[in-house]
Design a protein around this motif. Structure first.
Motif, PDB file in Angstrom:
ATOM      1  N   THR A 178       0.839  -1.184   0.000  1.00 57.48           N
ATOM      2  CA  THR A 178       0.000   0.000   0.000  1.00 57.48           C
ATOM      3  C   THR A 178       0.878   1.239   0.000  1.00 57.48           C
ATOM      4  OG1 THR A 178      -2.067   0.871   0.923  1.00 57.48           O
ATOM      5  CG2 THR A 178      -0.297   0.396   2.491  1.00 57.48           C
ATOM      6  N   THR A 197       0.880   5.675  -1.772  1.00 58.53           N
ATOM      7  CA  THR A 197       0.356   6.537  -2.833  1.00 58.53           C
ATOM      8  C   THR A 197       0.962   6.185  -4.184  1.00 58.53           C
ATOM      9  OG1 THR A 197       0.031   8.319  -1.232  1.00 58.53           O
ATOM     10  CG2 THR A 197       0.018   8.927  -3.562  1.00 58.53           C
ATOM     11  N   SER A 238      -5.379  -0.906  -2.039  1.00 59.31           N
ATOM     12  CA  SER A 238      -5.658   0.525  -2.048  1.00 59.31           C
ATOM     13  C   SER A 238      -6.346   0.966  -0.765  1.00 59.31           C
ATOM     14  CB  SER A 238      -6.552   0.874  -3.251  1.00 59.31           C
ATOM     15  OG  SER A 238      -7.847   0.308  -3.073  1.00 59.31           O
ATOM     16  N   SER A 239      -6.315   2.265  -0.520  1.00 55.67           N
ATOM     17  CA  SER A 239      -6.995   2.815   0.649  1.00 55.67           C
ATOM     18  C   SER A 239      -8.497   2.596   0.555  1.00 55.67           C
ATOM     19  CB  SER A 239      -6.689   4.310   0.783  1.00 55.67           C
ATOM     20  OG  SER A 239      -7.052   5.006  -0.406  1.00 55.67           O
ATOM     21  N   LYS A 251     -10.882   0.691   3.169  1.00 57.07           N
ATOM     22  CA  LYS A 251     -12.076   1.365   3.689  1.00 57.07           C
ATOM     23  C   LYS A 251     -13.322   0.514   3.471  1.00 57.07           C
ATOM     24  CE  LYS A 251     -14.739   5.656   3.128  1.00 57.07           C
ATOM     25  NZ  LYS A 251     -14.793   6.983   2.442  1.00 57.07           N
ATOM     26  N   LEU A 279       3.382   8.142   1.289  1.00 56.43           N
ATOM     27  CA  LEU A 279       2.031   8.700   1.371  1.00 56.43           C
ATOM     28  C   LEU A 279       2.052  10.202   1.117  1.00 56.43           C
ATOM     29  CD1 LEU A 279      -0.520   7.045   1.945  1.00 56.43           C
ATOM     30  CD2 LEU A 279      -0.560   8.022   4.222  1.00 56.43           C
ATOM     31  N   HIS A 296     -12.115   9.689  -0.246  1.00 58.80           N
ATOM     32  CA  HIS A 296     -11.878   9.930   1.178  1.00 58.80           C
ATOM     33  C   HIS A 296     -12.279  11.355   1.544  1.00 58.80           C
ATOM     34  CE1 HIS A 296      -9.911   6.100   1.799  1.00 58.80           C
ATOM     35  NE2 HIS A 296      -9.188   6.313   0.714  1.00 58.80           N
ATOM     36  N   TYR A 344      -7.662   9.261   4.764  1.00 54.76           N
ATOM     37  CA  TYR A 344      -6.806   8.553   3.806  1.00 54.76           C
ATOM     38  C   TYR A 344      -5.665   7.842   4.535  1.00 54.76           C
ATOM     39  CZ  TYR A 344      -3.667   8.094  -0.293  1.00 54.76           C
ATOM     40  OH  TYR A 344      -2.829   7.642  -1.288  1.00 54.76           O
ATOM     41  N   CYS A 381      -7.039   4.883   6.685  1.00 49.55           N
ATOM     42  CA  CYS A 381      -7.408   3.702   5.890  1.00 49.55           C
ATOM     43  C   CYS A 381      -6.176   2.957   5.414  1.00 49.55           C
ATOM     44  CB  CYS A 381      -8.290   4.113   4.712  1.00 49.55           C
ATOM     45  SG  CYS A 381      -9.956   4.631   5.202  1.00 49.55           S
ATOM     46  N   LYS A 382      -5.131   3.667   5.012  1.00 49.43           N
ATOM     47  CA  LYS A 382      -3.888   3.005   4.625  1.00 49.43           C
ATOM     48  C   LYS A 382      -3.323   2.186   5.781  1.00 49.43           C
ATOM     49  CE  LYS A 382      -2.870   4.427   0.343  1.00 49.43           C
ATOM     50  NZ  LYS A 382      -2.797   3.469  -0.784  1.00 49.43           N
TER      51      LYS A 382
END
Length: 502
Positions: A120, A122, A190-191, A195, A212, A222, A228, A231-232
């Motif tokens: 995970t 960005t 993914s975030s 979620k 991130l 988000h 964000y 959730c990550k």
């Protein structure tokens, strides 16, 4: 399986019907309902699965997983259920978690039969997954991938539309990997997937945090950066080993989330478990890459066939996880020299006079990263060709325009996936950002014509970057995906202009 067996790990209440039914499959799309399937009513940002119960019943489905009591449903749906007591209705607290756990049971818990690696962050997820897979296969492991560019099982590629698919599909793909003889799987998480509980119930063997920065923030994604980040971080609550980029400012948050897991770090800081240094920026004709040394958990020299400092980060993550899995230096070194990732700083050979690269950079952070990276190779000019997706945050357009105007010598503003927006409206938003800079730019709305312009106006020593599409082979306009593979487009343009290398 029996319905009661599928729900063995879930708290539930049976509102009507019986739990002794045989279930042949699970569906979360009412259009796929057939007899003896269970329809899971999920509540999404756009639609509510409870609204489609009557369609699922009409398709033959006689088992429903819901979050609401029968009397909370619309009058017509409630009437259908009360009139047919043979329909089993089971209520759980969260239908998304329910689907994930039921799918795992249905497919025989395939994740437990694989070494699972989750990534995970960005940016960097896709490239890192392919680096890991290449190394593991060099070592003799059979490895599948689930991620942005698709699902890879042996030589097959299956197209998917989310970086991390719905939980049912994840379990189906994992089961296919087991059936194909895979012993490991690398998955981008993914975030949004975290979620939405798409990986609920999976205990990953290794989880990697790359970096991130603000992204995927806005309507339908988000609410803010804090959500964000949160959730990550959820990934590390369901992992055995956590691997963290210690140079990223959010690394402490991610490490704190992983209570009780084994922590391993990488980065350029000397305290990292795997530390890199002595970077060389390599240019051989149209080839652009990077070399670096590592020390700590693996001592050695590596060359990577993708450019930039961020490629060293991706490679370090891949090195560290595969070392923990028992990989030897030689296999890691050899694999990294020939890892290829479609649409991730992908070089397209046209000329030895200039370089042309295709990359998926589609937000300000990833664009700034690749543009500043290319400056380290000291080109004559950096040419940035890009657009922005429609029906997404306008802030992204302003930011990308400003970044390109700041770092590129020439920006070519064009179309991306305009979706249901007018291309020129998107371009005007980009111009707001680029207008804050002194950067030179041209506007060519037709992306094919923009690519043609970049090639025919290239100068010796240029680096041309086609940004935003990456691995995608389509343009989405008014809800229709039109074929648009930039590699094919480039080949067609070269034929059209009767290109010959000088």
């Amino acid at each position: 399986m029996k319905l009661s067996e599928l729900l063995a790990q879930i708290d539930y209440s049976c509102l009507q019907g019986n739990m002794d039914k045989n279930i042949v499959d699970l569906v979360y799309d009412s259009r796929k309902a057939i007899p003896d399937t269970a329809f899971v009513c999920m509540v999404g940002t756009v639609s509510d699965g409870h609204s489609y119960i009557k369609h699922a019943v009409a398709g033959g489905c006689n088992t429903l997983l819901v979050e609401k009591d029968i009397d909370e449903l619309d009058t017509e749906t409630a009437g259908i259920l009360r009139a047919n007591k043979e329909i089993t209705v089971v209520r759980t607290k969260d239908s998304r978690i329910t689907l994930s756990y039921m799918a795992q049971a249905l497919y025989g818990y395939p994740a437990e039969k694989l070494t699972t690696i989750a990534i995970t962050g960005t940016k960097g997820k896709t490239t890192t997954t392919f680096m890991i897979r290449t190394i593991l296969e060099e070592c003799g492991h059979k490895t599948g991938i689930i991620g942005t560019t698709g699902v890879y099982i042996e030589d097959r590629r299956i197209e998917i539309h989310n970086t991390t698919p719905e939980s049912y599909d994840i379990q189906m793909y994992l089961a296919e990997m087991v059936k194909a003889g895979c012993d490991s799987c690398v998955m981008e998480v993914s975030s949004q997937a975290l979620k939405m509980n798409r990986t609920a119930g999976i205990r990953f063997d290794y989880s990697i945090f790359t970096n991130l920065s603000p992204d995927h923030i806005g309507e339908g994604e988000h609410a803010d950066y804090a959500e964000y980040v949160y959730c990550k971080s959820l990934l590390f609550r369901q992992s055995r080993h956590g691997i963290f980029n210690v140079d990223d400012k959010e690394a402490p948050v991610m490490m704190k989330a992983g209570t009780g897991i084994d922590i391993h770090t990488y980065g350029f800081r000397p305290e990292a478990d795997l530390c890199a240094g002595d970077i060389d920026y390599i240019v051989r004709g149209s080839f652009i890459g990077i070399g670096f040394e590592t020390r700590g958990m693996m001592n050695g020299r590596f060359e990577v066939s993708t450019p930039g400092r961020f490629s060293a980060y991706n490679a370090m993550a891949a090195i560290l996880v595969t070392v923990l899995m028992g990989a030897d230096y030689k296999y890691i070194r050899d694999a990294l020299t020939h890892t290829f990732v479609r649409g991730r700083v992908e070089s397209v050979k046209i000329s030895d006079r200039f370089s042309l690269l295709i990359d998926y950079a589609h937000n300000a952070m990833s664009m700034e990263s690749i543009l500043t990276t290319m400056k380290e190779y000291q080109p004559k000019r950096i040419v940035s060709l890009f657009g922005c997706g429609g029906n997404r945050s306008k802030l992204r357009r302003y930011e990308m325009g400003e970044i390109s105007g700041t770092y590129a010598d020439l920006s070519i503003i064009t179309a991306d996936n305009s979706r249901f927006e007018n291309v020129m409206d998107i371009i005007e938003d980009i111009k707001v950002g680029i207008g804050k800079t002194d950067g030179n730019y041209v506007v060519i709305p037709d992306r094919r014509e923009a690519i043609k312009y970049s090639i025919t106006h290239a100068e010796d020593g240029d680096i041309i970057l086609l940004l935003g599409k990456g691995h995608e082979d389509y343009q989405e306009i008014e809800g229709i995906r039109h074929p648009f593979d930039e590699r094919v487009i480039i080949a067609d343009i070269l034929k059209e202009i009767q290109w010959t290398e000088q």
